[in-house]
Design a protein around this motif. Structure first.
Motif, PDB file in Angstrom:
ATOM      1  N   THR A 202     -40.238 -96.115 -10.664  1.00 12.51           N
ATOM      2  CA  THR A 202     -40.524 -96.668 -11.989  1.00 12.51           C
ATOM      3  C   THR A 202     -39.276 -97.229 -12.659  1.00 12.51           C
ATOM      4  O   THR A 202     -39.251 -97.428 -13.873  1.00 12.51           O
ATOM      5  N   GLN A 203     -38.231 -97.502 -11.883  1.00 14.73           N
ATOM      6  CA  GLN A 203     -36.978 -97.973 -12.461  1.00 14.73           C
ATOM      7  C   GLN A 203     -37.073 -99.385 -13.040  1.00 14.73           C
ATOM      8  O   GLN A 203     -36.171 -99.818 -13.758  1.00 14.73           O
ATOM      9  N   ARG A 204     -38.168-100.094 -12.762  1.00 14.24           N
ATOM     10  CA  ARG A 204     -38.355-101.438 -13.324  1.00 14.24           C
ATOM     11  C   ARG A 204     -39.510-101.487 -14.318  1.00 14.24           C
ATOM     12  O   ARG A 204     -39.846-102.579 -14.809  1.00 14.24           O
ATOM     13  N   VAL A 205     -40.118-100.355 -14.592  1.00 14.25           N
ATOM     14  CA  VAL A 205     -41.199-100.327 -15.586  1.00 14.25           C
ATOM     15  C   VAL A 205     -40.606-100.576 -16.966  1.00 14.25           C
ATOM     16  O   VAL A 205     -39.648 -99.908 -17.369  1.00 14.25           O
ATOM     17  N   TRP A 206     -41.160-101.538 -17.680  1.00 13.33           N
ATOM     18  CA  TRP A 206     -40.719-101.949 -19.007  1.00 13.33           C
ATOM     19  C   TRP A 206     -39.370-102.672 -18.974  1.00 13.33           C
ATOM     20  O   TRP A 206     -39.212-103.703 -19.609  1.00 13.33           O
ATOM     21  N   SER A 207     -38.384-102.103 -18.307  1.00  9.76           N
ATOM     22  CA  SER A 207     -37.040-102.676 -18.315  1.00  9.76           C
ATOM     23  C   SER A 207     -36.201-101.998 -17.238  1.00  9.76           C
ATOM     24  O   SER A 207     -36.477-100.857 -16.856  1.00  9.76           O
ATOM     25  N   SER A 208     -35.166-102.685 -16.776  1.00 10.16           N
ATOM     26  CA  SER A 208     -34.214-102.050 -15.856  1.00 10.16           C
ATOM     27  C   SER A 208     -33.206-101.194 -16.613  1.00 10.16           C
ATOM     28  O   SER A 208     -32.444-100.435 -16.001  1.00 10.16           O
ATOM     29  N   ASP A 209     -33.208-101.287 -17.937  1.00  6.78           N
ATOM     30  CA  ASP A 209     -32.296-100.523 -18.794  1.00  6.78           C
ATOM     31  C   ASP A 209     -32.914 -99.156 -19.094  1.00  6.78           C
ATOM     32  O   ASP A 209     -33.956 -99.082 -19.750  1.00  6.78           O
ATOM     33  N   PRO A 210     -32.310 -98.063 -18.638  1.00  4.43           N
ATOM     34  CA  PRO A 210     -32.915 -96.746 -18.872  1.00  4.43           C
ATOM     35  C   PRO A 210     -33.045 -96.400 -20.350  1.00  4.43           C
ATOM     36  O   PRO A 210     -33.970 -95.675 -20.735  1.00  4.43           O
ATOM     37  N   TRP A 211     -32.140 -96.884 -21.188  1.00  3.32           N
ATOM     38  CA  TRP A 211     -32.263 -96.605 -22.622  1.00  3.32           C
ATOM     39  C   TRP A 211     -33.464 -97.316 -23.223  1.00  3.32           C
ATOM     40  O   TRP A 211     -34.147 -96.762 -24.100  1.00  3.32           O
ATOM     41  N   GLU A 212     -33.734 -98.521 -22.762  1.00  2.00           N
ATOM     42  CA  GLU A 212     -34.920 -99.229 -23.258  1.00  2.00           C
ATOM     43  C   GLU A 212     -36.194 -98.516 -22.810  1.00  2.00           C
ATOM     44  O   GLU A 212     -37.163 -98.416 -23.564  1.00  2.00           O
ATOM     45  N   ARG A 213     -36.190 -97.975 -21.599  1.00  2.00           N
ATOM     46  CA  ARG A 213     -37.359 -97.225 -21.135  1.00  2.00           C
ATOM     47  C   ARG A 213     -37.573 -95.976 -21.987  1.00  2.00           C
ATOM     48  O   ARG A 213     -38.708 -95.638 -22.335  1.00  2.00           O
ATOM     49  N   LEU A 214     -36.480 -95.291 -22.343  1.00  2.00           N
ATOM     50  CA  LEU A 214     -36.623 -94.109 -23.204  1.00  2.00           C
ATOM     51  C   LEU A 214     -37.067 -94.490 -24.607  1.00  2.00           C
ATOM     52  O   LEU A 214     -37.899 -93.802 -25.219  1.00  2.00           O
TER      53      LEU A 214
END
Length: 279
Positions: free
Chosen positions: A72-84
């Protein structure tokens, strides 16, 4: 009557069926709510679709698992902060108090370096949401063991505002689940209920089918004033049929309710029949 400690069904527990199936099964079996695993299923990412399912089946979303898995590292964004951040917005929109998050992977150096401070910043921006960091486990391959998380698999060694205790991960790391719960103390916010055999891999067995102290852990929660949620997170992808999957999830719910009776005062929860062992 809703139990004092809600028992949720993780949508990951119905895989490979889609997110919508988790709501259907949770309603049929009498679970108190859903933990949504945000993954590649578009419904799991869509607040409107999830709200519609929750309303239709009468089963609220009470936790959101952020997209932290390798797949799921590309779900919503590749940026982990944006995913959080988007996980927090999803939780807020649905009225879920908890976002489950994994420690950073070891190759996410910048994310790992700012992880603790970043969680505090997110908490300030989303005060109704608790970011509960989950215990993980080492990976064993070709006779070697390595920890793919930074700074490690045990979040209590760093110290965070809230934790998720995963019993299957305790088995995979060969950690003492009861000792880890003590270390988490009153910051233990969320429990992932699944068993393991201690063979060094993540199994997510139906509770009672492995060697973890699942029942003892649930019963002990009363002693430290736990008022979070317990989410059944078991692997049913090998189930031969929907009937077998349903039986496993019914058995898991009955196990949780039985051992949470010390907290719930024997309340049967949403379903008067859910506390009967599966046949």
């Amino acid at each position: 009557m809703t139990s004092a400690v809600p028992v949720l069904l993780s949508s990951s527990s119905v895989f490979p069926e889609p997110t919508a199936a988790a709501f259907e099964l949770a309603a049929a079996l009498g679970y108190d709510g859903i933990e949504v695993m945000v993954w590649t299923d578009a419904v799991s990412q869509d607040a409107g679709a999830l709200r519609g399912l929750a309303t239709h089946y009468g089963v609220p979303v009470l936790a959101v698992h952020a997209p932290c898995l390798l797949v799921t590292q590309r779900v919503w964004s590749s940026d982990p902060w944006e995913r959080l951040r988007r996980s927090a917005v999803l939780a807020e929109t649905l009225g879920a108090p908890t976002v489950v998050v994994h420690p950073p992977f070891s190759w996410q150096r910048d994310y790992a370096r700012t992880f603790a401070d970043g969680l505090r910043t997110l908490r300030d921006a989303h005060p109704q949401v608790r970011f509960a960091v989950e215990n993980m486990f080492p990976v064993r391959m070709a006779g070697r063991e390595f920890v793919p998380y930074q700074p490690g698999w045990d979040p209590t060694e760093v110290g965070y505002d809230a934790y998720t205790l995963d019993l299957s991960h305790c088995a995979a790391s060969r950690a003492d689940a009861l000792a880890l719960a003590v270390a988490m103390g009153d910051r233990l916010e969320h429990v992932h209920l699944g068993d393991g055999s201690g063979l060094g891999r993540d199994e997510h067995l139906v509770p009672g089918r492995g060697n973890q102290p699942c029942g003892e852990l649930l019963s002990s929660l009363a002693g430290n004033g736990f008022r979070g949620a317990v989410a059944v997170e078991v692997a049913t992808r090998g189930a031969r049929s929907r009937t077998v999957r349903e039986a496993d999830l019914r058995e898991s719910l009955a196990f949780a309710r039985r051992h949470l009776a010390a907290i719930d005062g024997g309340s049967p929860g949403r379903s008067a029949t859910a506390d009967q062992p599966a046949g």
